[in-house]
Scaffold this active site. Structure first.
Site, mmCIF file in Angstrom:
data_model
loop_
_atom_site.group_PDB
_atom_site.id
_atom_site.type_symbol
_atom_site.label_atom_id
_atom_site.label_comp_id
_atom_site.label_asym_id
_atom_site.label_seq_id
_atom_site.Cartn_x
_atom_site.Cartn_y
_atom_site.Cartn_z
ATOM 1 N N TYR A 120 0.947 -1.378 -0.035
ATOM 2 C CA TYR A 120 0.046 0.086 0.150
ATOM 3 C C TYR A 120 0.568 1.213 0.006
ATOM 4 O O TYR A 120 0.135 2.329 -0.218
ATOM 5 C CB TYR A 120 -0.833 0.016 1.221
ATOM 6 C CG TYR A 120 -1.966 -0.904 1.294
ATOM 7 C CD1 TYR A 120 -2.078 -1.891 0.210
ATOM 8 C CD2 TYR A 120 -3.050 -1.073 2.343
ATOM 9 C CE1 TYR A 120 -3.222 -3.071 0.151
ATOM 10 C CE2 TYR A 120 -3.806 -2.105 2.423
ATOM 11 C CZ TYR A 120 -4.101 -3.095 1.410
ATOM 12 O OH TYR A 120 -4.804 -4.064 1.486
ATOM 13 N N HIS A 148 0.134 -11.755 1.803
ATOM 14 C CA HIS A 148 -0.857 -11.024 1.178
ATOM 15 C C HIS A 148 -1.767 -11.551 0.081
ATOM 16 O O HIS A 148 -2.940 -11.629 0.007
ATOM 17 C CB HIS A 148 -0.277 -9.426 0.598
ATOM 18 C CG HIS A 148 -1.114 -8.741 0.265
ATOM 19 N ND1 HIS A 148 -0.794 -7.004 0.299
ATOM 20 C CD2 HIS A 148 -2.338 -8.538 -0.105
ATOM 21 C CE1 HIS A 148 -1.788 -6.514 0.278
ATOM 22 N NE2 HIS A 148 -2.951 -7.158 -0.177
HETATM 23 N N1 LIG Z 1 -6.222 -8.540 1.680
HETATM 24 C C1 LIG Z 1 -6.345 -8.081 0.389
HETATM 25 O O1 LIG Z 1 -5.837 -8.445 -0.607
HETATM 26 C C2 LIG Z 1 -7.104 -6.687 0.348
HETATM 27 C C3 LIG Z 1 -7.640 -6.350 -0.770
HETATM 28 C C4 LIG Z 1 -8.567 -5.120 -0.887
HETATM 29 C C5 LIG Z 1 -8.453 -4.440 0.317
HETATM 30 N N2 LIG Z 1 -8.265 -4.919 1.420
HETATM 31 C C6 LIG Z 1 -8.437 -4.297 2.738
HETATM 32 O O2 LIG Z 1 -9.748 -4.048 3.006
HETATM 33 C C7 LIG Z 1 -10.022 -2.609 2.969
HETATM 34 C C8 LIG Z 1 -11.310 -2.341 2.443
HETATM 35 O O3 LIG Z 1 -11.577 -2.367 1.195
HETATM 36 P P1 LIG Z 1 -11.542 -1.073 0.334
HETATM 37 O O4 LIG Z 1 -10.922 0.011 0.939
HETATM 38 O O5 LIG Z 1 -10.902 -1.569 -1.037
HETATM 39 O O6 LIG Z 1 -13.151 -1.058 -0.125
HETATM 40 P P2 LIG Z 1 -14.479 -0.965 0.790
HETATM 41 O O7 LIG Z 1 -14.177 -0.836 2.242
HETATM 42 O O8 LIG Z 1 -15.418 -1.963 0.462
HETATM 43 O O9 LIG Z 1 -15.119 0.289 0.282
HETATM 44 C C9 LIG Z 1 -14.489 1.648 0.598
HETATM 45 C C10 LIG Z 1 -15.187 2.704 -0.585
HETATM 46 O O10 LIG Z 1 -16.524 2.784 0.062
HETATM 47 C C11 LIG Z 1 -16.682 4.209 0.327
HETATM 48 N N3 LIG Z 1 -17.738 4.293 1.637
HETATM 49 C C12 LIG Z 1 -17.095 3.805 2.813
HETATM 50 N N4 LIG Z 1 -17.926 4.129 3.682
HETATM 51 C C13 LIG Z 1 -19.077 4.803 2.987
HETATM 52 C C14 LIG Z 1 -20.061 5.370 3.424
HETATM 53 N N5 LIG Z 1 -20.609 5.221 4.888
HETATM 54 N N6 LIG Z 1 -21.039 5.850 2.540
HETATM 55 C C15 LIG Z 1 -20.646 6.125 1.287
HETATM 56 N N7 LIG Z 1 -19.556 5.231 0.816
HETATM 57 C C16 LIG Z 1 -18.671 4.773 1.766
HETATM 58 C C17 LIG Z 1 -15.321 4.953 0.380
HETATM 59 O O11 LIG Z 1 -15.649 6.090 -0.013
HETATM 60 P P3 LIG Z 1 -15.323 7.440 0.701
HETATM 61 O O12 LIG Z 1 -13.834 7.495 0.918
HETATM 62 O O13 LIG Z 1 -15.890 8.601 -0.254
HETATM 63 O O14 LIG Z 1 -16.063 7.359 1.799
HETATM 64 C C18 LIG Z 1 -14.581 3.973 -0.686
HETATM 65 O O15 LIG Z 1 -14.563 4.594 -2.044
HETATM 66 C C19 LIG Z 1 -8.970 -1.759 2.303
HETATM 67 O O16 LIG Z 1 -8.799 -0.221 2.853
HETATM 68 C C20 LIG Z 1 -7.809 -2.666 2.461
HETATM 69 O O17 LIG Z 1 -7.321 -2.417 4.051
HETATM 70 C C21 LIG Z 1 -7.239 -6.025 1.506
#
Ligand SMILES: NC(=O)c1ccc[n+]([C@@H]2O[C@H](COP(=O)([O-])OP(=O)(O)OC[C@H]3O[C@@H](n4cnc5c(N)ncnc54)[C@H](OP(=O)(O)O)[C@@H]3O)[C@@H](O)[C@H]2O)c1
Length: 268
Positions: free
Chosen positions: A40, A98
């Site tokens: 990241y 990962h």
């Molecule tokens: N292990 C892996 O391979 C892997 C892969 C992907 C992700 N991850 C981890 O999982 C975490 C979560 O995944 P992600 O960040 O990709 O996606 P997510 O949490 O599913 O979605 C984040 C998105 O949702 C929006 N959002 C969040 N809360 C909201 C709300 N209350 N209302 C409206 N929109 C909202 C955010 O926009 P705003 O910023 O505008 O709120 C952002 O665009 C990552 O940050 C990472 O730490 C791990």
């Protein structure tokens, strides 16, 4: 038995001042678990934001993930030591492999054993895997034992419920962490979720997060907005009915968002 916090702060894609602000806001609002990864490119900023906060290290639960270039035994521990330096800490609470990255040259047994060695050295309190399918999780169990694997962090949302994998993990006693629970925002416009949210006077994000929490999974939603970070946390107080849960269960559509070539396994 190990314990993974139910609610954490995701940081994927967040860079520079954006991640500093997100972590600062999150800590102020009461988030105590933070999910990052070597790839990241934000561990140093997260370390900076934590150092600037009033939160003590022993109140925090920090997760990082080893990137695929660092799976060789002579690289894994030094790379984790570098992560610790960036995060300004002596240990992380959880370190994950990962991606399984089949064919990257380092056998699974070798990198799992190296990761277990990092735990023995005290660099990480717990270890686990991410994006592992059933067959690879079985291999990881064979390498280090199932009690050593604290969680499998996988993509899991109402559109991708991963039922076979979840059933397997639950049988083995391995905790499920749902990433992209909101499908990066895609599920938030779903009419079924919207109707449930309206009935509970909640937001769609709270409904989706409450659904995952009620199924026993940990969640790590990310947001760049303080108001979203605050309202998402309140999902922990929302109680969905059996009928709500059944309606969300019916939204399954194998809607996978992330499957990078060369890194992803053959999904179950
Ligand atoms: N292990 C892996 O391979 C892997 C892969 C992907 C992700 N991850 C981890 O999982 C975490 C979560 O995944 P992600 O960040 O990709 O996606 P997510 O949490 O599913 O979605 C984040 C998105 O949702 C929006 N959002 C969040 N809360 C909201 C709300 N209350 N209302 C409206 N929109 C909202 C955010 O926009 P705003 O910023 O505008 O709120 C952002 O665009 C990552 O940050 C990472 O730490 C791990």
């Amino acid at each position: 038995m190990t314990k993974i916090p139910a609610f954490g702060l995701g940081t994927f894609r967040l860079q520079g001042q954006v991640v500093i602000d997100s972590v600062r806001n999150g800590l102020e609002l009461g988030y105590r678990a933070i999910d990052t990864a070597q790839i990241y490119g934000n561990e140093a900023e997260i370390g900076e934001a934590i150092a600037a906060s009033a939160v003590r290290r022993d109140e925090l639960f920090l997760t990082t993930k080893i990137w695929v270039d660092n799976y060789a035994p002579d690289k894994l521990v030094p790379s984790l030591e570098e992560s610790l330096r960036k995060l300004r800490t002596d240990y992380v609470d959880l370190t994950l492999i990962h991606w399984p990255a089949p064919g990257n040259g380092v056998p699974l047994e070798t990198f799992m054993t190296a990761l277990a060695g990092a735990k023995e050295k005290g660099l990480t309190r717990q270890i686990g895997v991410s994006n592992f399918n059933i067959a690879l999780t079985r291999q990881a169990i064979a390498a280090v034992g199932k009690d050593a694997i604290a969680t499998n962090q996988v993509e899991l949302s109402p559109y991708l419920q991963n039922r076979e994998l979840v059933a397997f993990l639950q049988r083995e006693g391995i905790h499920v962490t749902s990433y992209m629970t909101l499908a990066y925002g895609k599920v938030l416009g779903d009419p079924v979720i919207g109707a449930i949210a309206q009935r509970h006077q909640a937001t769609p994000a709270q409904v989706v997060l409450a659904w995952a929490l009620q199924l026993g999974y940990s969640v790590i939603p990310s947001s760049t907005k303080r108001e979203n970070l605050a309202s998402n946390l309140l999902a922990q107080t929302l109680r969905l009915s059996e009928d709500d849960m059944a309606q969300i269960a019916a939204l399954e559509r194998n809607g996978r968002e992330v499957s990078p070539d060369g890194l992803a396994p053959q999904w179950d």
